[in-house]
Design a protein around this motif. Sequence first.
Motif, PDB file in Angstrom:
ATOM      1  N   ARG A   1      36.624  73.369  28.386  1.00  0.00           N
ATOM      2  CA  ARG A   1      36.589  73.821  26.964  1.00  0.00           C
ATOM      3  C   ARG A   1      38.200  74.653  27.470  1.00  0.00           C
ATOM      4  O   ARG A   1      39.038  74.964  27.605  1.00  0.00           O
ATOM      5  CB  ARG A   1      35.596  75.245  27.553  1.00  0.00           C
ATOM      6  CG  ARG A   1      33.855  74.279  27.065  1.00  0.00           C
ATOM      7  CD  ARG A   1      33.152  75.734  27.729  1.00  0.00           C
ATOM      8  NE  ARG A   1      32.825  76.382  26.455  1.00  0.00           N
ATOM      9  CZ  ARG A   1      32.898  78.007  26.482  1.00  0.00           C
ATOM     10  NH1 ARG A   1      31.782  78.197  28.290  1.00  0.00           N
ATOM     11  NH2 ARG A   1      32.464  78.487  25.766  1.00  0.00           N
TER      12      ARG A   1
ATOM     13  N   ARG B   1      30.973  77.189  22.534  1.00  0.00           N
ATOM     14  CA  ARG B   1      30.574  76.570  22.808  1.00  0.00           C
ATOM     15  C   ARG B   1      28.540  75.710  22.023  1.00  0.00           C
ATOM     16  O   ARG B   1      28.626  76.024  20.939  1.00  0.00           O
ATOM     17  CB  ARG B   1      29.717  76.918  24.024  1.00  0.00           C
ATOM     18  CG  ARG B   1      28.438  78.190  24.051  1.00  0.00           C
ATOM     19  CD  ARG B   1      28.496  78.399  25.466  1.00  0.00           C
ATOM     20  NE  ARG B   1      27.600  80.063  25.961  1.00  0.00           N
ATOM     21  CZ  ARG B   1      26.620  79.970  25.311  1.00  0.00           C
ATOM     22  NH1 ARG B   1      26.068  78.449  25.609  1.00  0.00           N
ATOM     23  NH2 ARG B   1      25.821  80.620  24.871  1.00  0.00           N
TER      24      ARG B   1
ATOM     25  N   ASN C   1      36.934  71.816  20.611  1.00  0.00           N
ATOM     26  CA  ASN C   1      35.509  72.218  22.299  1.00  0.00           C
ATOM     27  C   ASN C   1      34.289  71.187  21.250  1.00  0.00           C
ATOM     28  O   ASN C   1      33.313  71.433  21.724  1.00  0.00           O
ATOM     29  CB  ASN C   1      34.641  73.844  22.001  1.00  0.00           C
ATOM     30  CG  ASN C   1      36.270  74.581  22.619  1.00  0.00           C
ATOM     31  OD1 ASN C   1      36.103  74.555  23.261  1.00  0.00           O
ATOM     32  ND2 ASN C   1      36.490  75.553  21.754  1.00  0.00           N
TER      33      ASN C   1
END
Length: 287
Positions: A3, A118, A82
């Motif tokens: 990430r 995320r 991401n």
Amino acid sequence: MSRIAYVNGQYLPHNHASVHIEDRGYQFADGVYEVCEIRHRMLLDVPRHMDRLERSLRELQIAMPLDRRIFVSILREVCRRNRVTNGMVYIQVSRGVSPRNHLFPPASVKPSMIITARNTNLEAANKMAAAGIGVFTVPENRWERVDIKSVSLLPNILAKQKAHDNGAGEAWFVDKNGYVTEGSSTNAWIVTAEGTLVTRPAENGILRGITRTRIIDMATELGLEVEERAFTVDEAKAAREAFVTAATSVVMPVTAIDNVVVANGHPGEIASCLRALFFQSSEKLAC
Ligand code: PDD
């Protein structure tokens, strides 16, 4: 895949991304945040989130750290880096880093800015929505300016934990007159026996949720009645439907309030319909 987080001008591996120990966000909760939803690689309702971010910053006299166009391009870049398909992006802006002092730092101190993104489990969220959640009521104990999306969320996290400890998925704050204000991280809604959607006015006492505003637009377009007024816990327990809204959960049906089953204990038709139509009704920006 590792990430990546954006921190003050740099894209850093998430595990190594950090802010200074004298960041005022860390020491005083002196900052604001936004959470935007991502669905099918699209950011939803970005202009509205940016408007609210700018308003929150203005109310706290914190400068907007970057021009809005550049800000949004960084937002998209963080989502891309991401590889978020369905999930969320988190933005936080604080008053910056300065030796600890309650007074504002000199104007030369620049705000701090972080962005993370995320993936979240869409399937699990849909499963939860298909079952509905319970809410647990707690006394309203927050400051008067909850219209500012401040990172100062201590009452909210304590309320959410209390709800969780009592087997519920969300807490509803209740003011001293017995009226529901909002959830710990959501806006609260009911549907009356006549099919009218009811949610508290956003002039004071709640955050003006972006999802809330979108649902008002959608409901109006669908020809549903929407009434912006406060409702009591008892009215909610006797309602045809109840639900909560937020960028992270979209429309989440509520099937019990303080262990009292709402209607037949199943997610309501209107809540489920609004949830299903939400993506197509939102303003989309490709990541
Ligand atoms: N919370 N009310 C509160 C207190 C909130 O924290 C939120 C959002 C909402 C709904 O706002 P929106 O529809 O713009 O997400 C209402 C975010 C998601 C959070 O803290 O994670």
